[in-house]
Motif scaffolding. Structure first.
Motif, PDB file in Angstrom:
ATOM      1  N   ASP A  92      -7.354  56.482 -25.003  1.00 50.58           N
ATOM      2  CA  ASP A  92      -7.478  57.061 -26.342  1.00 50.58           C
ATOM      3  C   ASP A  92      -7.115  58.545 -26.229  1.00 50.58           C
ATOM      4  OD1 ASP A  92      -8.286  58.379 -28.622  1.00 50.58           O
ATOM      5  OD2 ASP A  92     -10.065  57.113 -28.908  1.00 50.58           O
ATOM      6  N   PRO A  93      -5.994  58.964 -26.851  1.00 52.65           N
ATOM      7  CA  PRO A  93      -5.540  60.349 -26.652  1.00 52.65           C
ATOM      8  C   PRO A  93      -6.530  61.384 -27.173  1.00 52.65           C
ATOM      9  CG  PRO A  93      -4.123  59.172 -28.227  1.00 52.65           C
ATOM     10  CD  PRO A  93      -5.086  58.166 -27.681  1.00 52.65           C
ATOM     11  N   ASP A  94      -7.438  60.991 -28.060  1.00 50.64           N
ATOM     12  CA  ASP A  94      -8.363  61.987 -28.611  1.00 50.64           C
ATOM     13  C   ASP A  94      -9.650  62.123 -27.814  1.00 50.64           C
ATOM     14  OD1 ASP A  94      -6.621  62.703 -30.611  1.00 50.64           O
ATOM     15  OD2 ASP A  94      -7.270  61.024 -31.884  1.00 50.64           O
ATOM     16  N   THR A  95      -9.998  61.118 -27.024  1.00 51.85           N
ATOM     17  CA  THR A  95     -11.283  61.194 -26.312  1.00 51.85           C
ATOM     18  C   THR A  95     -11.159  61.017 -24.805  1.00 51.85           C
ATOM     19  OG1 THR A  95     -11.643  58.822 -26.565  1.00 51.85           O
ATOM     20  CG2 THR A  95     -12.541  60.246 -28.295  1.00 51.85           C
ATOM     21  N   GLU A  96     -10.041  60.471 -24.355  1.00 49.30           N
ATOM     22  CA  GLU A  96      -9.935  60.149 -22.917  1.00 49.30           C
ATOM     23  C   GLU A  96      -8.834  60.932 -22.212  1.00 49.30           C
ATOM     24  OE1 GLU A  96     -11.568  55.581 -22.727  1.00 49.30           O
ATOM     25  OE2 GLU A  96      -9.487  55.844 -23.385  1.00 49.30           O
ATOM     26  N   VAL A  97      -8.310  61.947 -22.862  1.00 45.56           N
ATOM     27  CA  VAL A  97      -7.194  62.734 -22.296  1.00 45.56           C
ATOM     28  C   VAL A  97      -7.460  64.217 -22.529  1.00 45.56           C
ATOM     29  CG1 VAL A  97      -4.720  63.254 -22.516  1.00 45.56           C
ATOM     30  CG2 VAL A  97      -5.499  60.878 -22.755  1.00 45.56           C
ATOM     31  N   LEU A  98      -7.335  65.018 -21.471  1.00 43.32           N
ATOM     32  CA  LEU A  98      -7.481  66.468 -21.612  1.00 43.32           C
ATOM     33  C   LEU A  98      -6.412  67.182 -20.783  1.00 43.32           C
ATOM     34  CD1 LEU A  98      -9.218  68.900 -22.612  1.00 43.32           C
ATOM     35  CD2 LEU A  98     -10.467  68.718 -20.451  1.00 43.32           C
ATOM     36  N   PRO A  99      -5.507  67.928 -21.451  1.00 46.37           N
ATOM     37  CA  PRO A  99      -4.523  68.704 -20.702  1.00 46.37           C
ATOM     38  C   PRO A  99      -5.202  69.840 -19.916  1.00 46.37           C
ATOM     39  CG  PRO A  99      -3.782  68.334 -22.953  1.00 46.37           C
ATOM     40  CD  PRO A  99      -5.236  67.943 -22.906  1.00 46.37           C
ATOM     41  N   LEU A 100      -4.643  70.165 -18.778  1.00 49.66           N
ATOM     42  CA  LEU A 100      -5.203  71.197 -17.899  1.00 49.66           C
ATOM     43  C   LEU A 100      -4.139  72.235 -17.546  1.00 49.66           C
ATOM     44  CD1 LEU A 100      -6.998  68.837 -15.334  1.00 49.66           C
ATOM     45  CD2 LEU A 100      -8.077  70.131 -17.204  1.00 49.66           C
ATOM     46  N   ILE A 101      -4.599  73.440 -17.159  1.00 50.93           N
ATOM     47  CA  ILE A 101      -3.671  74.506 -16.755  1.00 50.93           C
ATOM     48  C   ILE A 101      -3.357  74.301 -15.265  1.00 50.93           C
ATOM     49  CG2 ILE A 101      -3.255  76.994 -16.835  1.00 50.93           C
ATOM     50  CD1 ILE A 101      -5.683  77.194 -18.746  1.00 50.93           C
ATOM     51  N   GLY A 102      -2.737  73.177 -14.971  1.00 52.81           N
ATOM     52  CA  GLY A 102      -2.595  72.725 -13.578  1.00 52.81           C
ATOM     53  C   GLY A 102      -3.855  71.967 -13.204  1.00 52.81           C
ATOM     54  N   SER A 103      -3.720  70.940 -12.353  1.00 49.46           N
ATOM     55  CA  SER A 103      -4.908  70.126 -12.084  1.00 49.46           C
ATOM     56  C   SER A 103      -5.938  70.863 -11.231  1.00 49.46           C
ATOM     57  CB  SER A 103      -4.521  68.801 -11.436  1.00 49.46           C
ATOM     58  OG  SER A 103      -3.915  69.003 -10.188  1.00 49.46           O
ATOM     59  N   LYS A 104      -5.516  71.844 -10.445  1.00 49.03           N
ATOM     60  CA  LYS A 104      -6.466  72.602  -9.616  1.00 49.03           C
ATOM     61  C   LYS A 104      -7.548  73.250 -10.484  1.00 49.03           C
ATOM     62  CE  LYS A 104      -6.416  76.242  -6.091  1.00 49.03           C
ATOM     63  NZ  LYS A 104      -5.491  77.150  -5.361  1.00 49.03           N
ATOM     64  N   GLU A 105      -7.118  73.788 -11.617  1.00 42.20           N
ATOM     65  CA  GLU A 105      -8.058  74.407 -12.548  1.00 42.20           C
ATOM     66  C   GLU A 105      -9.113  73.390 -12.982  1.00 42.20           C
ATOM     67  OE1 GLU A 105      -9.423  74.168 -16.287  1.00 42.20           O
ATOM     68  OE2 GLU A 105      -7.263  73.925 -16.588  1.00 42.20           O
ATOM     69  N   GLY A 106      -8.696  72.217 -13.368  1.00 44.22           N
ATOM     70  CA  GLY A 106      -9.648  71.203 -13.838  1.00 44.22           C
ATOM     71  C   GLY A 106     -10.552  70.707 -12.717  1.00 44.22           C
ATOM     72  N   ILE A 107      -9.974  70.548 -11.531  1.00 34.63           N
ATOM     73  CA  ILE A 107     -10.757  70.086 -10.378  1.00 34.63           C
ATOM     74  C   ILE A 107     -11.858  71.106 -10.075  1.00 34.63           C
ATOM     75  CG2 ILE A 107     -10.618  69.727  -7.870  1.00 34.63           C
ATOM     76  CD1 ILE A 107      -7.758  68.532  -8.411  1.00 34.63           C
ATOM     77  N   GLY A 108     -11.488  72.369 -10.055  1.00 35.33           N
ATOM     78  CA  GLY A 108     -12.479  73.419  -9.780  1.00 35.33           C
ATOM     79  C   GLY A 108     -13.560  73.463 -10.844  1.00 35.33           C
ATOM     80  N   HIS A 109     -13.155  73.432 -12.112  1.00 32.16           N
ATOM     81  CA  HIS A 109     -14.133  73.516 -13.203  1.00 32.16           C
ATOM     82  C   HIS A 109     -14.983  72.258 -13.349  1.00 32.16           C
ATOM     83  CE1 HIS A 109     -11.635  76.885 -15.233  1.00 32.16           C
ATOM     84  NE2 HIS A 109     -12.655  77.391 -14.591  1.00 32.16           N
ATOM     85  N   PHE A 110     -14.478  71.128 -12.872  1.00 31.22           N
ATOM     86  CA  PHE A 110     -15.210  69.873 -13.079  1.00 31.22           C
ATOM     87  C   PHE A 110     -16.595  69.914 -12.423  1.00 31.22           C
ATOM     88  CE2 PHE A 110     -15.940  65.243 -12.174  1.00 31.22           C
ATOM     89  CZ  PHE A 110     -16.174  64.891 -13.496  1.00 31.22           C
ATOM     90  N   ALA A 111     -16.710  70.647 -11.315  1.00 30.01           N
ATOM     91  CA  ALA A 111     -18.018  70.755 -10.655  1.00 30.01           C
ATOM     92  C   ALA A 111     -19.064  71.294 -11.633  1.00 30.01           C
ATOM     93  CB  ALA A 111     -17.919  71.661  -9.432  1.00 30.01           C
ATOM     94  N   LEU A 112     -18.650  72.205 -12.535  1.00 28.43           N
ATOM     95  CA  LEU A 112     -19.605  72.788 -13.485  1.00 28.43           C
ATOM     96  C   LEU A 112     -20.142  71.741 -14.464  1.00 28.43           C
ATOM     97  CD1 LEU A 112     -17.706  76.116 -14.301  1.00 28.43           C
ATOM     98  CD2 LEU A 112     -19.591  75.789 -12.689  1.00 28.43           C
ATOM     99  N   CYS A 113     -19.449  70.625 -14.599  1.00 31.01           N
ATOM    100  CA  CYS A 113     -19.869  69.567 -15.523  1.00 31.01           C
ATOM    101  C   CYS A 113     -20.950  68.676 -14.916  1.00 31.01           C
ATOM    102  CB  CYS A 113     -18.693  68.665 -15.882  1.00 31.01           C
ATOM    103  SG  CYS A 113     -17.350  69.518 -16.673  1.00 31.01           S
ATOM    104  N   LEU A 114     -20.988  68.575 -13.615  1.00 29.04           N
ATOM    105  CA  LEU A 114     -21.814  67.543 -12.975  1.00 29.04           C
ATOM    106  C   LEU A 114     -22.840  68.075 -12.000  1.00 29.04           C
ATOM    107  CD1 LEU A 114     -19.470  64.614 -11.893  1.00 29.04           C
ATOM    108  CD2 LEU A 114     -21.260  64.579 -13.616  1.00 29.04           C
ATOM    109  N   ILE A 115     -22.582  69.246 -11.445  1.00 27.63           N
ATOM    110  CA  ILE A 115     -23.374  69.696 -10.300  1.00 27.63           C
ATOM    111  C   ILE A 115     -24.410  70.740 -10.721  1.00 27.63           C
ATOM    112  CG2 ILE A 115     -23.261  70.842  -8.040  1.00 27.63           C
ATOM    113  CD1 ILE A 115     -21.986  68.095  -7.954  1.00 27.63           C
ATOM    114  N   ASP A 116     -25.678  70.422 -10.504  1.00 30.12           N
ATOM    115  CA  ASP A 116     -26.752  71.406 -10.609  1.00 30.12           C
ATOM    116  C   ASP A 116     -27.126  71.813  -9.186  1.00 30.12           C
ATOM    117  OD1 ASP A 116     -27.213  71.682 -13.386  1.00 30.12           O
ATOM    118  OD2 ASP A 116     -28.266  69.754 -13.433  1.00 30.12           O
ATOM    119  N   PRO A 117     -27.827  72.966  -9.047  1.00 28.30           N
ATOM    120  CA  PRO A 117     -28.242  73.361  -7.702  1.00 28.30           C
ATOM    121  C   PRO A 117     -28.973  72.215  -6.997  1.00 28.30           C
ATOM    122  CG  PRO A 117     -28.601  75.165  -9.209  1.00 28.30           C
ATOM    123  CD  PRO A 117     -28.152  73.997 -10.051  1.00 28.30           C
TER     124      PRO A 117
END
Ligand code: PLP
Length: 394
Positions: A92-117
């Motif tokens: 679903d292009p509206d809910t299951e797709v997110l463009p990134l500024i290169g995948s490295k950016e998304g990979i790095g930021h993804f930790a902020l979505c899931l990881i607590d101390p």
């Protein structure tokens, strides 16, 4: 006033192979023509029809303003169409797709979505360093799963200790793999998804080498597995597939909750990909095969020449079916990949990457990148071949 830097910056690992950098500098100072086979950045230019669409898009004032963080709707649709054509995966292009500024950016930021101390991220060793660094930035802990040649460089998930699995929030996978060049089939992804569901762990799959493949091999998406999107997000990129590392465009696809979380993090940190670059990316995805196949033919020829010379040097190599890397086992009796690399630079002026720079389990191997222009690669391989025959090279 002395500046006190944050722990997360102080904790960044030092460059492991300062000694090799120093050796390169010394050789250059002596006038040696040093050739690096270390860098994983395509030397071939972005195809002209893709550049043309960027040039046109740059003239349109609508593209001079802030983009939306979640990308142009037509770019999200183009990504969904590409996944459908390429992998038979409907997104679903509206809910299951997110463009990134290169995948490295998304990979790095993804930790902020899931990881607590205190949360754990599982990463494979050897591996791309960003999974671990992102986790550290988020205050989490990484547990490395060693990869072994006899397992085809796939992790042994059934050996993850129960207490580690309990604390784990995410498992990072990357096939075709950097640095080993290993591949995973859909059956492995099925096992991984089943393991993740059993242990309530998210799988983040990095498919940066989706289209860099040889001998007719087609790398699968983890989303081809039935029910994968219950637990999986996949990071993909135009960088390696279309020689577009300089333009910074990639994507995250899969589980809608995860995609939405990453979108919310990013909305607060960046303002999306320049629209002209999204237009260019749509052109690339619309007609992917020609450009991709001609690049792969070039990499495949380089791979074959490289494998032959490495074998003459006494290294053990399985020619990779995908990725931009040849991963080679040091000759019998050689222990340190850094020592071996240093010796090659000293004798031949050719730079290879020590496997240990990708993690402890990479010790005993070196990585050679296939992104050096043909004439320079030929010169490097010629020198290595002469070194293998015991000749004086420099
Ligand atoms: C090159 C690479 C990336 C990053 O690619 P970009 O989209 O250019 O940021 C991600 N993962 C792996 C394993 C890579 O080798």
């Amino acid at each position: 006033m002395p500046v006190r830097l944050a722990q997360r910056v102080q904790q960044l690992p030092p460059y492991l192979f300062a000694r090799i950098s120093q050796l390169i500098a010394e050789k250059r100072a002596q006038g040696v023509d040093v050739i690096s086979l270390g860098i994983g950045d395509p030397d071939l230019p972005t195809p002209p029809h893709i550049l043309d669409s960027l040039k046109q898009a740059a003239d349109d004032p609508a593209n001079h303003r802030y983009p939306e963080s979640d990308g142009l709707p037509e770019f999200r649709r183009a990504i969904a169409q590409w996944y459908s054509d390429r992998h038979g995966v409907e997104l679903d292009p509206d809910t299951e797709v997110l463009p990134l500024i290169g995948s490295k950016e998304g990979i790095g930021h993804f930790a902020l979505c899931l990881i607590d101390p205190g949360d754990v991220a599982l990463v494979t060793d050897p591996g791309y360093p960003v999974y671990e660094i992102g986790t550290m930035f988020a205050g989490g802990e990484t547990v490395r799963l060693p990869l072994r040649e006899e397992d085809g460089w796939l992790p042994r998930l059934d050996e993850v200790p129960a207490d580690v699995a309990r604390r784990a929030q995410v498992l990072w996978l990357n096939y075709p793999n950097n640095p080993t060049g290993a591949i995973a089939d859909v059956a492995f992804f099925e096992q991984a998804i089943a393991w993740a569901k059993e242990h309530d762990v998210v799988i983040a799959h990095d498919l940066a080498y989706a289209d860099v493949a040889f001998d007719g091999y087609v790398p699968p998406s983890i989303l081809e597995v039935e029910g994968a999107r219950d637990v999986a997000i996949e990071f993909n990129s135009l960088s390696k597939s279309f020689n577009m590392t300089g333009w910074r465009v990639g994507m995250a696809v899969g589980n809608a909750t995860l995609v939405n979380a990453l979108m919310r993090v990013k909305t607060n940190l960046d303002s999306g990909i320049p629209q002209a670059i999204q237009q260019m990316a749509m052109t690339a995805l619309a007609d992917p095969r020609d450009a991709v196949e001609s690049h792969n033919a070039i990499y495949q020829r380089r791979r074959d020449r490289t494998v032959e010379v490495l074998r003459a040097l006494g290294l053990r190599v399985h020619p990779p079916k995908a990725s931009l890397y040849v991963w080679a086992r040091l000759p019998e009796g050689e222990r340190s990949s850094a020592d071996y690399a240093a010796r090659l630079i000293d004798a031949t002026g050719v730079v290879v990457t020590p496997g240990a720079s990708y993690g402890d389990a990479g010790e005993g191997y070196i990585r050679i990148s296939l992104t050096t222009p043909d004439d320079r690669l030929d010169e490097a391989l010629d020198r290595l071949g002469r070194f293998a025959r015991g000749e004086q090279v420099l």
